[in-house]
Design a protein around this motif. Structure first.
Motif, short mmCIF file in Angstrom:
data_model
loop_
_atom_site.label_atom_id
_atom_site.label_comp_id
_atom_site.label_asym_id
_atom_site.label_seq_id
_atom_site.Cartn_x
_atom_site.Cartn_y
_atom_site.Cartn_z
N SER A 87 0.78 -1.21 0.03
CA SER A 87 0.14 -0.04 -0.17
C SER A 87 0.85 1.16 0.14
CB SER A 87 -0.73 -0.05 1.20
OG SER A 87 -1.87 -0.89 1.27
N ALA A 88 1.89 1.28 0.94
CA ALA A 88 2.78 2.43 0.73
C ALA A 88 3.56 2.65 -0.30
CB ALA A 88 3.82 2.17 1.92
N LEU A 89 4.01 1.55 -1.16
CA LEU A 89 4.47 1.66 -2.39
C LEU A 89 3.76 1.68 -3.72
CD1 LEU A 89 7.64 -0.81 -1.54
CD2 LEU A 89 7.54 1.71 -1.16
N ALA A 90 2.51 1.56 -3.30
CA ALA A 90 1.50 1.48 -4.60
C ALA A 90 1.69 2.57 -5.71
CB ALA A 90 0.03 1.37 -4.21
N PRO A 91 2.10 2.50 -6.84
CA PRO A 91 2.30 3.57 -7.87
C PRO A 91 0.91 4.08 -8.42
CG PRO A 91 2.62 1.37 -8.72
CD PRO A 91 2.34 1.03 -7.52
N ALA A 92 0.15 3.25 -8.35
CA ALA A 92 -1.39 3.78 -9.11
C ALA A 92 -2.44 3.11 -8.02
CB ALA A 92 -1.45 3.10 -10.42
N TYR A 93 -3.77 3.41 -8.25
CA TYR A 93 -4.80 3.15 -7.50
C TYR A 93 -5.56 1.94 -7.60
CZ TYR A 93 -9.95 3.16 -6.13
OH TYR A 93 -11.02 2.93 -5.58
N PRO A 94 -5.11 1.20 -8.75
CA PRO A 94 -5.77 -0.33 -8.72
C PRO A 94 -4.63 -1.15 -7.61
CG PRO A 94 -5.74 0.48 -10.73
CD PRO A 94 -4.83 1.61 -10.10
N VAL A 95 -3.54 -0.84 -7.82
CA VAL A 95 -2.23 -1.58 -6.96
C VAL A 95 -2.84 -1.34 -5.47
CG1 VAL A 95 0.00 -1.85 -6.34
CG2 VAL A 95 -0.61 -1.38 -8.54
N LEU A 96 -3.02 -0.08 -5.16
CA LEU A 96 -3.49 0.26 -3.69
C LEU A 96 -4.74 -0.54 -3.37
CD1 LEU A 96 -3.21 1.84 -0.98
CD2 LEU A 96 -4.22 3.83 -2.03
N ARG A 159 1.61 7.79 2.47
CA ARG A 159 2.40 6.46 2.51
C ARG A 159 3.01 6.44 3.42
NH1 ARG A 159 2.80 5.01 -3.01
NH2 ARG A 159 2.21 6.79 -4.59
N ALA A 160 3.41 7.16 4.37
CA ALA A 160 4.15 7.12 5.70
C ALA A 160 3.33 6.22 6.84
CB ALA A 160 4.54 8.37 6.27
N PRO A 161 2.11 6.32 6.80
CA PRO A 161 1.29 5.48 7.90
C PRO A 161 1.43 4.13 7.41
CG PRO A 161 -0.10 7.32 7.24
CD PRO A 161 1.23 7.48 6.32
N PHE A 162 1.26 3.72 6.16
CA PHE A 162 1.22 2.39 5.59
C PHE A 162 2.58 1.66 6.10
CE2 PHE A 162 -2.17 3.85 3.25
CZ PHE A 162 -3.59 2.92 3.82
N LEU A 163 3.83 2.65 5.89
CA LEU A 163 5.12 2.14 6.25
C LEU A 163 5.19 1.69 7.82
CD1 LEU A 163 7.34 4.35 3.94
CD2 LEU A 163 6.92 1.93 3.62
N ALA A 164 4.60 2.53 8.43
CA ALA A 164 4.60 2.42 10.09
C ALA A 164 3.95 1.27 10.44
CB ALA A 164 4.15 3.92 10.68
N ILE A 165 2.68 1.11 9.70
CA ILE A 165 1.94 -0.08 10.16
C ILE A 165 2.62 -1.26 9.71
CG2 ILE A 165 -0.13 -1.27 9.70
CD1 ILE A 165 -1.29 1.59 9.21
N ALA A 166 3.22 -1.21 8.55
CA ALA A 166 4.19 -2.63 8.24
C ALA A 166 5.43 -2.90 9.11
CB ALA A 166 4.81 -2.45 6.87
N ALA A 167 5.83 -1.69 9.78
CA ALA A 167 6.96 -2.09 10.72
C ALA A 167 6.47 -2.51 11.92
CB ALA A 167 7.51 -0.51 10.88
N CYS A 168 5.16 -2.07 12.13
CA CYS A 168 4.59 -2.69 13.56
C CYS A 168 4.17 -4.05 13.31
CB CYS A 168 3.18 -1.78 13.94
SG CYS A 168 3.63 -0.26 14.50
N CYS A 169 3.78 -4.33 12.12
CA CYS A 169 3.36 -5.97 12.01
C CYS A 169 4.66 -6.71 12.07
CB CYS A 169 2.65 -6.33 10.49
SG CYS A 169 1.14 -5.51 10.62
N ALA A 170 5.82 -6.02 11.41
CA ALA A 170 7.08 -7.07 11.50
C ALA A 170 7.43 -7.17 13.13
CB ALA A 170 8.35 -6.29 10.64
N ILE A 171 7.15 -6.25 13.70
CA ILE A 171 7.69 -5.95 15.27
C ILE A 171 6.89 -7.18 15.93
CG2 ILE A 171 7.41 -5.21 17.50
CD1 ILE A 171 8.01 -2.35 16.15
N GLY A 172 5.36 -7.41 15.58
CA GLY A 172 4.44 -8.24 15.96
C GLY A 172 5.06 -9.80 15.62
N LEU A 173 5.53 -9.77 14.40
CA LEU A 173 6.25 -11.11 14.17
C LEU A 173 7.24 -11.59 14.95
CD1 LEU A 173 6.62 -10.91 9.97
CD2 LEU A 173 5.44 -12.88 11.37
N LEU A 174 8.08 -10.76 15.25
CA LEU A 174 9.24 -10.90 16.16
C LEU A 174 8.52 -11.42 17.67
CD1 LEU A 174 11.68 -8.19 15.55
CD2 LEU A 174 11.82 -10.56 14.47
N LEU A 175 7.49 -10.78 18.01
CA LEU A 175 6.83 -10.77 19.49
C LEU A 175 6.09 -12.16 19.37
CD1 LEU A 175 5.35 -7.36 20.08
CD2 LEU A 175 7.44 -8.18 21.09
#
Length: 397
Positions: A87-96, A159-175
């Protein structure tokens, strides 16, 4: 039995994934402008997420029922992280749009498995309060995650909120990998057929119906929250965010209290809390001309609305003990259906000429219907003398 740290780890994951659901509402104009689509088209991203949860969640849950739960939730977290990164990297609406749908598909399945894992560690009679701790992750996503994500989007781009959420999910993986042990014996894997077979039970279907009907009234008010407090009560538009925070604080308080009450007397507390909500809605209608009184009632509505959720979730788990995961996913879909119905009915009320203020009264009537369904469920429970009572049912007597 899983460690005490496992439940907070799962709660963090619920917070991360649910923030991804809520945050889009605060950044819609920026998304529309950057991707060169209309705001209504950007709004379909919310609809896409809901459809993914309603339709995809139960299907994915049934198809993954035979897999061990810990490896499964790790995979689901990985998909959530990848979906938010896409979502953060989506170049166009259909990808998002596609990324949002994929992320939504895993949300219900993750939550269902997380609840089953957490409840497996709960002491007898503590199922509802354990569920409330995971629901608290959703509350925090509403009152902290979404506003912080909106603030981040305003300063750093959508795009920044989606990057932050992806990072939170990655932390969740570790937890989860570190703190949640394999629980195969406590929560054995089943099969799609076994999970689907549970829906032959009338008490399971009734428990899910309670979720759908009893929540629809308040969801109607929440859907039209902004115009209710601005056009009816007279708050400035800038006060909406503050009032949503008040609502969220009430939701946290109600969620914690409701979980404890449901542990002691699930059906009595559910009926009592729904009755209080049915009374609070017309009270809000009567007081809607006063900003101070309305602010108080916003807190009350948030508290009462979320106080019934832990007991409802625990009731579904109790009724579907043989196949709880799919039942929980379908229950989440029932909540989403209630939200869709609430939006439709609220729109009909407004378009029918009754006006915004009438939403409080119509919501109260819908809540009374929820009381009726809940009372019928309790009557059936008390009449079933041939089946052994669960701890939840014993507490209701």
């Amino acid at each position: 039995m899983i460690s005490k740290a496992a439940v907070p780890a799962l709660m963090w994951c619920v917070f991360a994934i649910t923030t991804g659901e809520f945050v889009i509402a605060g950044i819609l104009p920026d998304v529309a402008r950057d991707l060169a689509v209309s705001v209504p088209a950007a709004g379909l991203l919310v609809t896409a997420y809901a459809i993914g949860m309603i339709a995809g969640g139960p299907v994915l849950t049934a198809l993954t029922a035979r897999y061990p739960r810990k490896p499964l939730i790790l995979v689901l977290l990985g998909i959530a992280a990848a979906g938010n990164l896409a979502s953060a990297l989506a170049p166009a609406y259909p990808v998002l749009f596609a990324a949002r749908v994929v992320t939504a598909l895993v949300t219900s399945t993750f939550f269902a498995n997380a609840v089953v894992i957490a409840v497996s560690a709960a002491a007898p009679g503590r199922q509802a309060s354990t569920v409330s701790r995971l629901v608290l992750g959703m509350n925090l996503a509403m009152i902290l995650g979404a506003p912080i994500g909106t603030f981040l989007g305003a300063g750093q781009g959508w795009r920044a909120p989606f990057l932050a959420i992806a990072a939170c999910c990655a932390i969740g993986l570790l937890l989860v990998g570190r703190l949640v042990p394999d629980v195969r014996e406590a929560t054995p894997a089943t099969s799609a057929v076994a999970e689907l077979r549970v829906f032959r039970r009338g008490d399971v279907l009734l428990a899910i119906a309670v979720t759908a009907v009893a929540n629809a009234g308040l969801l109607m008010v929440f859907t039209f929250f902004a115009p209710l407090v601005t056009e009816v009560t007279g708050f400035a538009a800038g006060a909406v965010a503050v009032l949503l925070l008040v609502y969220g604080v009430g939701a946290v308080a109600g969620n914690v209290a409701g979980g404890r009450l449901a542990d002691r007397a699930p059906m009595r507390s559910q009926l009592g809390l729904l009755a209080a909500l049915a009374a609070a809605l017309p009270a809000t209608w009567a007081l809607s001309g006063s900003p101070a009184a309305t602010a108080v009632m916003v807190f009350v509505l948030g508290a009462l609305g979320f106080s019934v959720i832990p007991g409802m979730q625990a009731r579904v788990l109790s009724s579907a003990a043989a196949a709880p995961t799919l039942a929980m996913a379908v229950n989440a879909s029932a909540y989403q259906l209630a939200a869709a119905f609430a939006a439709w009915l609220g729109g009909r009320v407004i378009d029918g000429g009754l006006g915004l203020r009438a939403l409080y009264l119509v919501a109260a009537a819908v809540t009374v219907a929820g009381i009726g369904v809940s009372a019928y469920a309790w009557t059936r429970d008390r009449a079933r003398t041939t089946e052994p009572a669960t701890p939840l049912q014993e507490g209701s007597k």
